[in-house]
Write a protein that holds these residues in place. Structure first.
Motif, mmCIF file in Angstrom:
data_model
loop_
_atom_site.group_PDB
_atom_site.id
_atom_site.type_symbol
_atom_site.label_atom_id
_atom_site.label_comp_id
_atom_site.label_asym_id
_atom_site.label_seq_id
_atom_site.Cartn_x
_atom_site.Cartn_y
_atom_site.Cartn_z
ATOM 1 N N GLY A 1 0.683 -1.045 -0.063
ATOM 2 C CA GLY A 1 -0.015 -0.050 -0.079
ATOM 3 C C GLY A 1 0.780 1.212 -0.058
ATOM 4 N N SER B 1 -4.000 -0.620 -1.559
ATOM 5 C CA SER B 1 -4.528 0.617 -1.251
ATOM 6 C C SER B 1 -3.519 1.680 -1.537
ATOM 7 C CB SER B 1 -4.611 0.425 0.381
ATOM 8 O OG SER B 1 -4.910 1.535 0.942
ATOM 9 N N VAL C 1 -4.390 2.622 5.697
ATOM 10 C CA VAL C 1 -3.797 1.703 4.669
ATOM 11 C C VAL C 1 -3.791 0.483 5.279
ATOM 12 C CG1 VAL C 1 -1.993 1.198 3.436
ATOM 13 C CG2 VAL C 1 -2.600 3.634 3.350
#
Length: 225
Positions: free
Chosen positions: A118, A143, A163
């Motif tokens: 992420g 993410s 996240v």
């Protein structure tokens, strides 16, 4: 045959998600922001203060715009300030900002190992999406969040916790890569392991970054076998 990741000091043992800052960590872009700030303030007849870059480090894009508006009495709205910064940075992110050394191979190794990824950035959503798509790494991240989406920017842990929540990963099982002190502090405050990343822009903070981090690298190639 897939490349095998070197588990340097076993730092990936028990890690289910790796979370990255963007500027200075994944991409080499910190050099451009001082120039943008100087040019932007010049429009209002203001010289760039020597302390400005240090004071805004870690702030979200929105927090930085508010800071500029209040400190320099900028007549434009916060949204207009952010839009102008996006405009000024767009061409550089499109054409001049590269991935840092070893990033692509490292991301591929993480993917092969089944480790989630992420991005937790203080930059604008528009610019982060532009540059990671342009550099061909969008597919790796489950993410992508900006500090404008949480209550406080770095060094608060909010962005990293968000996240991790997106990726359904426990904070204790996350490893953060960061290039600035405030980002390292954010990752540690979130209860995560943190690997400091060398960046020329923050070279003067290297000793402090090493002190605050669990690990430290000059290049992602150090993590690849």
């Amino acid at each position: 045959m897939k490349n095998k990741m070197t588990l340097k000091r076993e730092i990936f043992q028990g890690i289910e998600a790796v979370l990255f800052d963007l500027d200075g960590t994944l991409v080499d872009s910190m050099w451009m922001w001082e120039n943008i700030d100087r040019e932007y303030l010049r429009h209002f007849g203001i010289e760039l203060p020597e302390d400005l870059q240090v004071l805004v480090q870690g702030m979200s894009f929105s927090e930085t715009a508010v800071y500029f508006k209040e400190r320099f009495l900028i007549p434009d709205s916060v949204e207009d300030i952010k839009a102008e910064w996006n405009r000024m940075a767009w061409d550089k992110y499109s054409n001049e900002v590269p991935l840092k050394e070893g990033v692509l191979t490292f991301l591929e190794n993480l993917k092969n190992e089944g480790i989630l990824m992420g991005i937790a950035t203080s930059n604008s959503k528009e610019l982060v999406e532009l540059v990671i798509a342009k550099l061909g790494v969008l597919e790796y991240f489950g993410s992508i969040r900006t500090s404008c989406e949480v209550a406080k920017g770095k060094p608060s842990p909010d962005i990293y916790l968000l996240v991790a929540e997106d990726l359904k990963a426990k904070a204790a099982n996350c490893l953060v890569f960061e290039d600035i002190i405030q980002g390292i502090q954010a990752g540690k405050s979130a209860g995560m392991k943190v690997c400091g990343v060398y960046d020329k822009y923050s070279e003067g903070d290297t000793d402090k970054k090493k002190e605050l981090s669990d690990y430290y690298i000059h290049s992602y190639l150090e993590l690849i076998g």
